[in-house]
Design a protein around this motif. Sequence first.
Motif, PDB file in Angstrom:
ATOM      1  N   UNK A  52       0.830  -1.211   0.000  1.00 15.96           N
ATOM      2  CA  UNK A  52       0.000   0.000   0.000  1.00 15.96           C
ATOM      3  C   UNK A  52       0.861   1.257   0.000  1.00 15.96           C
ATOM      4  N   UNK A  53       0.316   2.290  -0.629  1.00 13.47           N
ATOM      5  CA  UNK A  53       1.049   3.553  -0.692  1.00 13.47           C
ATOM      6  C   UNK A  53       0.034   4.688  -0.699  1.00 13.47           C
ATOM      7  N   UNK A  54       0.372   5.745   0.006  1.00 16.91           N
ATOM      8  CA  UNK A  54      -0.413   6.966  -0.152  1.00 16.91           C
ATOM      9  C   UNK A  54       0.550   8.142  -0.159  1.00 16.91           C
ATOM     10  N   UNK A  55       0.190   9.190  -0.868  1.00 14.03           N
ATOM     11  CA  UNK A  55       1.119  10.315  -0.987  1.00 14.03           C
ATOM     12  C   UNK A  55       1.504  10.856   0.382  1.00 14.03           C
ATOM     13  N   UNK A  56       2.757  11.337   0.525  1.00 15.06           N
ATOM     14  CA  UNK A  56       3.226  11.844   1.812  1.00 15.06           C
ATOM     15  C   UNK A  56       2.246  12.884   2.363  1.00 15.06           C
ATOM     16  N   UNK A  57       2.009  12.819   3.676  1.00 15.46           N
ATOM     17  CA  UNK A  57       1.134  13.802   4.308  1.00 15.46           C
ATOM     18  C   UNK A  57      -0.314  13.347   4.403  1.00 15.46           C
ATOM     19  N   UNK A  58      -0.685  12.234   3.705  1.00 15.19           N
ATOM     20  CA  UNK A  58      -2.084  11.779   3.781  1.00 15.19           C
ATOM     21  C   UNK A  58      -2.394  11.274   5.190  1.00 15.19           C
ATOM     22  N   UNK A  59      -1.501  10.450   5.719  1.00 12.17           N
ATOM     23  CA  UNK A  59      -1.563  10.057   7.134  1.00 12.17           C
ATOM     24  C   UNK A  59      -2.766   9.239   7.548  1.00 12.17           C
ATOM     25  N   UNK A  60      -3.285   8.363   6.655  1.00 12.17           N
ATOM     26  CA  UNK A  60      -4.404   7.501   7.046  1.00 12.17           C
ATOM     27  C   UNK A  60      -3.959   6.567   8.174  1.00 12.17           C
ATOM     28  N   UNK A  61      -4.781   6.478   9.216  1.00 12.56           N
ATOM     29  CA  UNK A  61      -4.367   5.679  10.379  1.00 12.56           C
ATOM     30  C   UNK A  61      -4.650   4.193  10.140  1.00 12.56           C
ATOM     31  N   UNK A  62      -5.879   3.882   9.735  1.00 10.74           N
ATOM     32  CA  UNK A  62      -6.275   2.487   9.574  1.00 10.74           C
ATOM     33  C   UNK A  62      -5.868   1.997   8.176  1.00 10.74           C
ATOM     34  N   UNK A  63      -5.038   0.922   8.084  1.00  9.31           N
ATOM     35  CA  UNK A  63      -4.599   0.481   6.753  1.00  9.31           C
ATOM     36  C   UNK A  63      -5.754   0.081   5.835  1.00  9.31           C
TER      37      UNK A  63
END
Length: 586
Positions: A320-331
């Motif tokens: 999994x990847x999300x752009x820096x700063x997104x910060x989703x807590x639950x995978x």
Amino acid sequence: MTETPSVLVIGGGSTGCGIVRDLAMRGLDVTLVEKGNLTHGTTGRMHGLLHSGGRYAVSDQPSARECIEENRVLRRIATHCVEMTGGLFVQRPEDDDEYFEEKLQGCRDCGIPAEVLSGEEAREMEPYLAKDVKRAIRVPDGAIDPFRLCVANAADAIDRGARVETHAEVVDVLVEDGEIVGVEVEHGEKDIGIGNGEPGTREKLYADYVVNATGAWAGQIGDMAGVEVAVRPSKGVMTIMNVRQVDTVVNRCRPKGDADIIVPHETTCILGTTDEEVEDPEDYPEEGWEVDLMIDTLSELVPMLSEARTIRSFWGVRPLYEPPGTGTVDPTDITRDFFLLDHGERDDLPGMASIVGGKLTTYRMMAEKISNHVCEKLGVEAECTTADVPLPGSEDFSVLREWMDEFGIRSPVGRRSAQRLGSRTDDVLGGWDGPNPVVCDCEAVTRAEIHDAIDHSGTDLNAVRIRTRSSMGNCQGAFCCHRMANELIHDHDELVVRDSLDELYQERWKGERHALWGEQLSQAMLKHMLHATTMNRDGDPAASDSNVDFAAFDAGETATAAAGTTGDDPDRAATDGGREGENADS
Ligand SMILES: Cc1cc2nc3c(=O)[nH]c(=O)nc-3n(C[C@H](O)[C@H](O)[C@H](O)COP(=O)(O)OP(=O)(O)OC[C@H]3O[C@@H](n4cnc5c(N)ncnc54)[C@H](O)[C@@H]3O)c2cc1C
């Protein structure tokens, strides 16, 4: 730059195999390097679902749209890798009505064909569903064989001039004058796998462009280059049952949660899964409660699962990847979409891009996007044709049926072979000269198929396994591992064959030790007696150094292979299958 631009792809999972095929079809000089076998990473440890997109129709609609688009493409170009089982999102009485409506609407919004069935209609399709299921949504989910899919992509690329090196680990990324110019690989010690790298040596491979397609490992390649690729690996467990309790993909229709899907796969069905972030894609706990959770929770949908026999469990790690700063807590909330990171633009380090995230279902689309990017970087004008040109074996499915009629092989063995080989059936079975006995009874694999796989993958019996499914059925190799090895012995050195057999034993054992109760425990003991005692593989004086740790029955991470001691926590088993450090990858 050389005359024909050269590209080096790192990673032999679905993404890397898709890329090497795409670039080879566009006429580039392309090399793929993979540290294990093809599918060594997450691709060999996934659920086998060809997504309709239904699972993301509420939570992640961009991914849902990509899934249905690629679902249609793969049904066209990879017929012999796909089984269109159909899928159901099943609502139990305690599941939320509102969510059911949202799911239905979400499917329609994303262009996913969706039809509501009553509980009774759903049970007509799947008689073992719980009697009290309320209703269901029918969607075009399917089952896909990740092994066959990757092999078909790689084989086609090789046919078009690509170089594919398995058992070749990238140990360094080469940077010259502020630009990435290639990688250094270490070829495995043993002479197995595909490629022409000299075993046990290091080799520098230069290329005009490098693609990092290492999934959950992408951060490690980033580290070698000095750039950050913040993948968030998330593990999930899957448990394999000995038969197909369902013939349709059965999903639980509720917002999100563990243990909510059963995928029929070949002769088995696979229960899954969980979603838990881990630090290291190769070192995480595999815990007994995770397996119990699959069986207990999914029995609410299909009650007979609570009494059924499980044959093995395994874990995979999502890249999994999300752009820096997104910060989703639950995978579970992290997007399943994919991202292309151009390190020239992003990190001022030209010469390499990483591709992260995504699903196996969208592998071809991911490959197309990054191949477009590579061509643009290298000034190559060539269209992508992978959505239209069938993979080898998939050219024309009617060829399969005609061939079966012509040769009168309506037997289950012939049918199963033809399902796996697709339009290559004629070449492989028809072209075999000599007796063609069944080598693997559970999966109906014949000698001709085994030799076809050996011809393409060399002495690595695990590579033969993933090509043919030999040793992947009900007995998990109890009666066929040695027969597979026997097919090698006439043409190869005895020690190489013994090593390869042990690697296969170890690989089979790794997943079984999590499912040892009831009938499966008796089955495992029978197998242990056959392999370790009758065939004397645990005390064979002729055995080479890398013999299997037969004593590691549910060994924990503290187990000492040589001493044969077991771990002190039976619920926590190391991901290396009870093996010690350096052998853990195999
Ligand atoms: C539990 C679970 C269930 C899933 N179920 C589904 C599903 O049903 N349907 C679906 O569509 N998707 C599913 N997925 C997602 C899907 O499996 C992945 O998105 C996909 O397989 C990723 O492929 P990849 O090629 O990007 O990565 P990988 O398959 O991990 O490939 C990366 C490769 O890079 C290699 N590598 C790493 N480091 C190096 C190095 N230094 N040198 C050389 N090679 C290296 C690795 O060995 C590996 O083979 C699931 C994932 C998980 C975890």
